[in-house]
Design a protein around this motif. Structure first.
Motif, PDB file in Angstrom:
ATOM      1  N   LYS A   1       6.513 -11.476   5.040  1.00  0.00           N
ATOM      2  CA  LYS A   1       6.340 -12.880   4.650  1.00  0.00           C
ATOM      3  C   LYS A   1       6.025 -13.014   3.154  1.00  0.00           C
ATOM      4  O   LYS A   1       6.448 -13.966   2.508  1.00  0.00           O
ATOM      5  N   ALA A   2       5.296 -12.038   2.615  1.00  0.00           N
ATOM      6  CA  ALA A   2       4.904 -12.086   1.205  1.00  0.00           C
ATOM      7  C   ALA A   2       6.006 -11.570   0.270  1.00  0.00           C
ATOM      8  O   ALA A   2       5.822 -11.549  -0.948  1.00  0.00           O
ATOM      9  N   GLY A   3       7.140 -11.133   0.842  1.00  0.00           N
ATOM     10  CA  GLY A   3       8.259 -10.699   0.003  1.00  0.00           C
ATOM     11  C   GLY A   3       8.248  -9.224  -0.360  1.00  0.00           C
ATOM     12  O   GLY A   3       8.931  -8.809  -1.296  1.00  0.00           O
ATOM     13  N   PHE A   4       7.494  -8.419   0.405  1.00  0.00           N
ATOM     14  CA  PHE A   4       7.380  -6.998   0.095  1.00  0.00           C
ATOM     15  C   PHE A   4       8.059  -6.104   1.129  1.00  0.00           C
ATOM     16  O   PHE A   4       7.618  -4.989   1.398  1.00  0.00           O
ATOM     17  N   ILE A   5       9.179  -6.556   1.683  1.00  0.00           N
ATOM     18  CA  ILE A   5       9.880  -5.766   2.691  1.00  0.00           C
ATOM     19  C   ILE A   5      10.416  -4.463   2.096  1.00  0.00           C
ATOM     20  O   ILE A   5      10.425  -3.422   2.765  1.00  0.00           O
ATOM     21  N   ASP A   6      10.843  -4.480   0.843  1.00  0.00           N
ATOM     22  CA  ASP A   6      11.352  -3.250   0.221  1.00  0.00           C
ATOM     23  C   ASP A   6      10.257  -2.193   0.105  1.00  0.00           C
ATOM     24  O   ASP A   6      10.516  -1.004   0.301  1.00  0.00           O
ATOM     25  N   GLU A   7       9.035  -2.620  -0.175  1.00  0.00           N
ATOM     26  CA  GLU A   7       7.915  -1.683  -0.260  1.00  0.00           C
ATOM     27  C   GLU A   7       7.609  -1.099   1.119  1.00  0.00           C
ATOM     28  O   GLU A   7       7.318   0.092   1.249  1.00  0.00           O
ATOM     29  N   TRP A   8       7.686  -1.934   2.135  1.00  0.00           N
ATOM     30  CA  TRP A   8       7.477  -1.456   3.508  1.00  0.00           C
ATOM     31  C   TRP A   8       8.529  -0.395   3.851  1.00  0.00           C
ATOM     32  O   TRP A   8       8.204   0.665   4.373  1.00  0.00           O
TER      33      TRP A   8
ATOM     34  N   THR B   1       1.006  -7.384  -5.798  1.00  0.00           N
ATOM     35  CA  THR B   1       2.002  -6.647  -6.573  1.00  0.00           C
ATOM     36  C   THR B   1       2.757  -5.666  -5.691  1.00  0.00           C
ATOM     37  O   THR B   1       2.305  -5.312  -4.592  1.00  0.00           O
ATOM     38  N   SER B   2       3.853  -5.216  -6.205  1.00  0.00           N
ATOM     39  CA  SER B   2       4.656  -4.219  -5.511  1.00  0.00           C
ATOM     40  C   SER B   2       3.852  -2.941  -5.269  1.00  0.00           C
ATOM     41  O   SER B   2       3.919  -2.346  -4.193  1.00  0.00           O
ATOM     42  N   GLU B   3       3.085  -2.543  -6.262  1.00  0.00           N
ATOM     43  CA  GLU B   3       2.274  -1.330  -6.141  1.00  0.00           C
ATOM     44  C   GLU B   3       1.219  -1.471  -5.043  1.00  0.00           C
ATOM     45  O   GLU B   3       0.985  -0.547  -4.277  1.00  0.00           O
ATOM     46  N   GLU B   4       0.583  -2.639  -4.983  1.00  0.00           N
ATOM     47  CA  GLU B   4      -0.404  -2.875  -3.933  1.00  0.00           C
ATOM     48  C   GLU B   4       0.242  -2.874  -2.549  1.00  0.00           C
ATOM     49  O   GLU B   4      -0.309  -2.311  -1.605  1.00  0.00           O
ATOM     50  N   ALA B   5       1.405  -3.488  -2.450  1.00  0.00           N
ATOM     51  CA  ALA B   5       2.107  -3.537  -1.166  1.00  0.00           C
ATOM     52  C   ALA B   5       2.499  -2.134  -0.713  1.00  0.00           C
ATOM     53  O   ALA B   5       2.321  -1.781   0.464  1.00  0.00           O
ATOM     54  N   LEU B   6       2.990  -1.329  -1.633  1.00  0.00           N
ATOM     55  CA  LEU B   6       3.370   0.044  -1.305  1.00  0.00           C
ATOM     56  C   LEU B   6       2.143   0.850  -0.883  1.00  0.00           C
ATOM     57  O   LEU B   6       2.190   1.630   0.073  1.00  0.00           O
ATOM     58  N   ARG B   7       1.042   0.625  -1.559  1.00  0.00           N
ATOM     59  CA  ARG B   7      -0.206   1.321  -1.222  1.00  0.00           C
ATOM     60  C   ARG B   7      -0.674   0.979   0.189  1.00  0.00           C
ATOM     61  O   ARG B   7      -1.053   1.855   0.965  1.00  0.00           O
ATOM     62  N   VAL B   8      -0.631  -0.296   0.542  1.00  0.00           N
ATOM     63  CA  VAL B   8      -1.050  -0.726   1.877  1.00  0.00           C
ATOM     64  C   VAL B   8      -0.093  -0.194   2.937  1.00  0.00           C
ATOM     65  O   VAL B   8      -0.524   0.306   3.980  1.00  0.00           O
ATOM     66  N   ALA B   9       1.204  -0.288   2.677  1.00  0.00           N
ATOM     67  CA  ALA B   9       2.189   0.200   3.647  1.00  0.00           C
ATOM     68  C   ALA B   9       2.045   1.704   3.864  1.00  0.00           C
ATOM     69  O   ALA B   9       2.056   2.181   5.008  1.00  0.00           O
ATOM     70  N   ALA B  10       1.903   2.459   2.796  1.00  0.00           N
ATOM     71  CA  ALA B  10       1.744   3.916   2.914  1.00  0.00           C
ATOM     72  C   ALA B  10       0.467   4.254   3.671  1.00  0.00           C
ATOM     73  O   ALA B  10       0.450   5.151   4.528  1.00  0.00           O
TER      74      ALA B  10
END
Length: 111
Positions: free
Chosen positions: A90-97, A39-48
């Motif tokens: 690759k997973a489509g979470f560049i905006d979260e990064w 999810t977007s939330e998970e991706a943001l959590r990992v990136a942060a």
């Protein structure tokens, strides 16, 4: 799932060390290749969390500390950057990064 090859094992060692230091069990599971980022939330959590890990690694490197047997922290954190950024992209979470990167920069970690 982020998977680490034998060639990147030290990057995973650092990721696990710093994720545990930050007390984030979900990120520990991701870095242990035991959890997906779905999810977007998970991706943001990992990136942060990655950027928080980077701050910890910079402090350790400046103090010339070895972390769990790894002494070339800059090199291995760069490898970890490639793993996390590459996976999220690759997973489509560049905006979260990008969002996590902007927030980290705004907090003043790069001054």
């Amino acid at each position: 799932m982020i998977e680490f090859s034998e060639h990147n094992r030290n990057a995973q060692v650092l990721a696990l060390h710093y994720a545990r230091s930050l007390g984030d069990d979900y990120v520990v599971a991701v870095m242990f290749s035991q959890a997906e980022i779905a999810t977007s939330e998970e991706a943001l959590r990992v990136a942060a969390c990655f950027w928080e890990m980077t701050d910890l690694a910079v402090a350790d490197d400046n103090a010339e500390r070895t972390v769990d047997g790894v002494d070339d922290l800059q090199f291995w954190m760069y490898k970890l950057f490639n793993q996390v950024y590459g996976y999220l992209t690759k997973a489509g979470f560049i905006d979260e990064w990008k969002q996590a990167s902007r927030e980290q920069y705004q907090e003043g970690s790069y001054q």
